[in-house]
Write an enzyme that holds these catalytic residues in place. Structure first.
Site, PDB file in Angstrom:
ATOM      1  N   ASP A   1      -8.192  -5.542  -6.122  1.00 41.95           N
ATOM      2  CA  ASP A   1      -8.008  -4.569  -5.501  1.00 41.95           C
ATOM      3  C   ASP A   1      -8.454  -3.155  -5.803  1.00 41.95           C
ATOM      4  OD1 ASP A   1      -6.749  -2.716  -3.704  1.00 41.95           O
ATOM      5  OD2 ASP A   1      -4.639  -3.405  -3.972  1.00 41.95           O
TER       6      ASP A   1
ATOM      7  N   SER B   1       0.794  -1.116   0.046  1.00 38.04           N
ATOM      8  CA  SER B   1      -0.164   0.166   0.022  1.00 38.04           C
ATOM      9  C   SER B   1       0.972   0.942  -0.155  1.00 38.04           C
ATOM     10  CB  SER B   1      -1.021  -0.097   1.123  1.00 38.04           C
ATOM     11  OG  SER B   1      -2.014   0.798   1.255  1.00 38.04           O
TER      12      SER B   1
ATOM     13  N   HIS C   1      -6.755  -6.066  -1.168  1.00 33.99           N
ATOM     14  CA  HIS C   1      -5.369  -5.192  -1.004  1.00 33.99           C
ATOM     15  C   HIS C   1      -4.750  -5.983   0.087  1.00 33.99           C
ATOM     16  CE1 HIS C   1      -3.397  -1.452  -0.982  1.00 33.99           C
ATOM     17  NE2 HIS C   1      -3.847  -1.252   0.156  1.00 33.99           N
TER      18      HIS C   1
END
EC number: 3.4.14.11
Length: 755
Positions: free
Chosen positions: A468, A348, A498
């Site tokens: 995602d 991320s 994610h």
């Protein structure tokens, strides 16, 4: 469980023999396959003095225990080897399987039996049911002693470093930026975990603005309201200038230099891939960066000031920047323990900074592991001239994220001294992001790393999920394709959301990273080659395949229809409020043809592997002078699909020797009614391109092109694809309840599936 072995490096019989002997396996080049196998299995029972008893409790076939087999004249066969190998790997006969041959075939057991020592060598490198390789399991049980030195097996470092006697120290690296404009270069806190050795070691660096804490309450107060009108933008062309990312030359003048850090720590949050390599002789470094707790400066959220501050840490590891033992700046300290070679890690925002750091071309950054990272911040918070919130976070924007990560304010004294100036800065940032129009501008251009992809020198490893919708796949797709053709790059493209993938049962990701890190950071000539693209097949569980690329040029064209159809943008207030309160209810209705949408179903007339961006060419008109179009493509059908969130299995994954143990994970294969393949959104005023804003004339036909999020997905002949065309997306876009319609001439519209 299925075996997907990408980390094993084929070796010669001589190398297999030498490595087995070095680990204490008393095999011989002159002994029979059966004798070597018996010696190997007896060594496995490290906690038994009487290994005969242990062998009696295992079986060689359904009628013979293993001790009786070894005492017999029977030769070692593929069937016996396979059955015993399963037991070595933690599978229990009559519980996990009854037919070992069928079970091995179903699991795609990677070893082709030929009676050689190579079989035993590869078996050690094979994953057990617990998720650890057999060799890692045995090392954790003290097969070999802790030596605080490197021991390699099959081109990978083993857990021979003492994680109970680590150096835990903090330094403050001087960056080349002054983001709070106080006249001093910002210092950033660096938290270091490193082996207690007297030779230089490389480092895994995680650049995480979350590392030292976050300010969630303040961020929540800034969350934006999604309800509002889609504004008409003035027509025109957006102009941009190329950002300058060159940093001033660092001052390396030592100040009362010392060799020992004065600040230590007891605990810090860690990333388990770093932990795994820490036990194998690679230091672990965590940096929160500017504007965070116990660092200096303001949170600049994705620009190259933030990136250069992280880069300064790599420079310090290579003697090109200064660090101090405290923020008082009274003593400098060098990284005399560091080899200077670094890989970045994390998912991320952490993966985002890996992408960004790679584009600086900094010397010493040998490898980047960018997991679900942003490559252009516009593509995180915007899309094609629209506000498009990241999946699951409607109302978030870069100003709310800035507030979330500005943890410097959690120190009351820092708040007292800097909050007024910070709030003025945040107001400027909130204006610059331009939520009013949703257009690409210089602010977003300054946070677009793709334009500097040609500067990347490090080996790059990406991981990303097809599901995602937070950091959407466009981010990895455009970065992967923009990298220099000569650069070594790799992509693990899975079917999750994610999420991290280093603890998955079905793939030896961390072992693959071990082999690459040994090659790139330790200079080990292990001959390891990782495929360019490793894709998780969506049609069955725990199945991975090698592909040549991400994004193909061939296209299958599907005509959308023979008539016109319209999408009403307006909902009754009760329904509009329901969807706004719970966007999942909107998605449920949308996919089941119960929301305002054009729903088109197509039965495929051939097998196809979609690879790239599904393209829509639509002839549309709006009943007013504005409008947006949203689209999603799904596979429909009540059957099993890979769910996007991994399920936790047992707490069995050991990252060293009973060190930082974690739960094994895997995407479950579950019954469902559909699977989202891809989606996309477009402001009709940006129908030409991102930098061109055109007027929309009411009831005038326009031809638009919309590239949906890139993906890799394999449906079969006879499967049903559903294309849903609609306007407002209650999860992602502005929630405009104006009473207008968008009409699509289906006879002049088509969908192209790349393959």
């Amino acid at each position: 469980m299925k075996f997907n072995q990408f980390s094993y490096i084929p070796v010669s019989p001589e190398t297999a023999y030498q490595e087995l002997r070095s680990l204490g396996f008393e095999v011989s080049l002159d002994a029979s396959a059966k004798a070597n196998f018996e010696s190997f299995v007896r060594k496995y029972f490290l906690f038994f003095e009487d290994t005969d008893l242990a062998l009696k409790n295992w079986i060689a076939d359904p009628e013979t225990d293993l001790l009786s087999f070894f005492q017999s004249d029977r030769p070692l066969t593929a069937e016996v080897f396979g059955l015993v190998a399963l037991q070595l790997l933690g599978f229990v006969p009559n519980v996990d399987f009854t037919d070992s041959v069928a079970f091995l075939e179903k699991m795609a057991f990677p070893i082709a039996f030929d009676g050689s020592l190579n079989n035993l060598h590869q078996l050690l490198a094979t994953r057990t049911q617990s998720g650890n390789t057999l060799i890692d399991q045995l090392v954790a049980q003290d097969l070999i002693p802790i030596s605080n030195d490197y021991v390699f097996f099959n081109g990978k470092s083993l857990a021979t470093f003492d994680t109970n006697q680590l150096h835990r120290e903090v330094v403050y690296v001087e960056t080349p930026v002054d983001t709070d404009k106080d006249g001093l270069l910002d210092l950033v806190k660096v938290t270091i975990l490193r082996p207690n050795v007297d030779f230089p070691v490389p480092a895994m660096m995680t650049a995480s603005p979350y590392q030292q804490g976050t300010n969630e309450p303040s961020s929540d107060k800034l969350t934006h309201k999604m309800e509002g009108d889609l504004l008409v933008k003035p027509a025109g062309k957006i102009s941009l200038s190329r950002p300058e990312i060159k940093a001033p030359e660092a001052d390396l003048t030592p100040i009362n230099p010392v060799t020992k850090a004065e600040e230590r720590f007891a605990h810090t949050d860690t990333y388990t891939l770093n932990d795994y390599m820490l036990a194998r002789g690679v230091a672990s470094i965590y940096v929160s960066g500017v504007g965070t707790f116990n660092s200096e400066g303001f949170m600049t959220s994705g620009d190259y000031q933030q990136v250069l501050a992280y880069k300064a840490v790599i420079d310090w590891l290579n003697g090109r920047a200064r660090a101090f033992t405290s923020r008082s700046r009274q003593h400098t300290i060098t990284a005399d323990w560091a080899s200077g070679k670094v890989t970045t890690t994390g998912l991320s925002y952490l993966g985002t900074m890996s992408n960004a750091l790679a584009t600086t071309g900094v010397d010493g950054l040998e490898m980047v592991i960018a997991e679900a990272g942003i490559s252009s911040w516009y593509d995180y918070y915007r899309e094609n001239g629209l506000l498009v919130s990241p999946g699951g976070y409607p109302g978030e924007d870069l100003d709310t994220l800035t507030e979330f990560t500005y943890s410097r304010a959690l120190l009351a004294g820092e708040y007292l001294r800097h909050q007024k100036d910070y709030e003025a800065y945040l107001n400027e940032l909130s204006t610059a992001i331009d939520r009013k129009h949703g257009d690409y501008n210089q602010f977003w251009h300054d946070r677009n790393y793709v334009q500097f992809a040609d500067r990347v020198k490090a080996t790059v490893v990406f991981t990303h999920g097809s599901q995602d919708w937070n950091v959407k796949p466009i981010n990895v797709y455009q970065m992967f394709r923009a990298l220099p053709k000569s650069l070594e790059k790799h992509l693990f493209f899975h079917n999750g959301a994610h999420v991290y993938m280093n603890a998955w049962q079905s793939i030896d990701f961390r072992e693959s990273m071990n082999a690459l890190i040994c090659q790139k950071l330790l200079g080990l000539d292990n001959g390891y080659t990782l495929p360019t693209v490793i894709w998780q097949n969506n049609q069955s569980e725990q199945t991975w395949e090698v592909l040549d690329n991400f994004g193909h040029d061939n296209g299958k064209h599907i005509q959308l229809g023979k008539s016109e159809a319209s999408i009403a943008n307006h909902y009754e207030e009760e329904i509009f409020a329901k969807y706004g309160k719970a966007y999942q209810s909107f998605k449920d209705d949308l996919f089941m043809d119960k929301a305002n949408a054009i729903t088109l179903d197509f039965e495929l007339d051939q097998d196809i592997q979609i690879n790239g961006r599904v393209h829509l060419e639509l002839r549309v008109k709006s009943s007013t002078n504005r409008g947006l179009i949203s689209a999603q493509v799904l596979e429909m059908g009540d059957k099993k699909y890979l769910a996007p969130i991994p399920e936790l299995k047992r707490m069995s994954l050991d990252n060293g020797r009973l060190f930082k143990e974690e739960a094994l994970r895997e995407l479950p294969f579950k019954q469902a009614k559909y699977r989202v393949i891809t989606k996309g959104h477009l402001n009709l005023q940006n129908r030409k391109d991102l930098l061109s804003i055109e007027n929309v004339t009411p009831n005038e036909w326009m031809t638009i092109g919309l590239d949906l999020q890139p993906t890799i997905y394999k449906p079969n002949k006879g499967d049903k694809l559903r294309l849903v065309l609609y306007t407002t997306d209650f999860e992602h876009t502005i929630r405009d309840n104006s009473d207008y319609e968008v009409t699509v001439d289906l006879s002049q519209s088509k969908m192209t599936l790349p393959y």
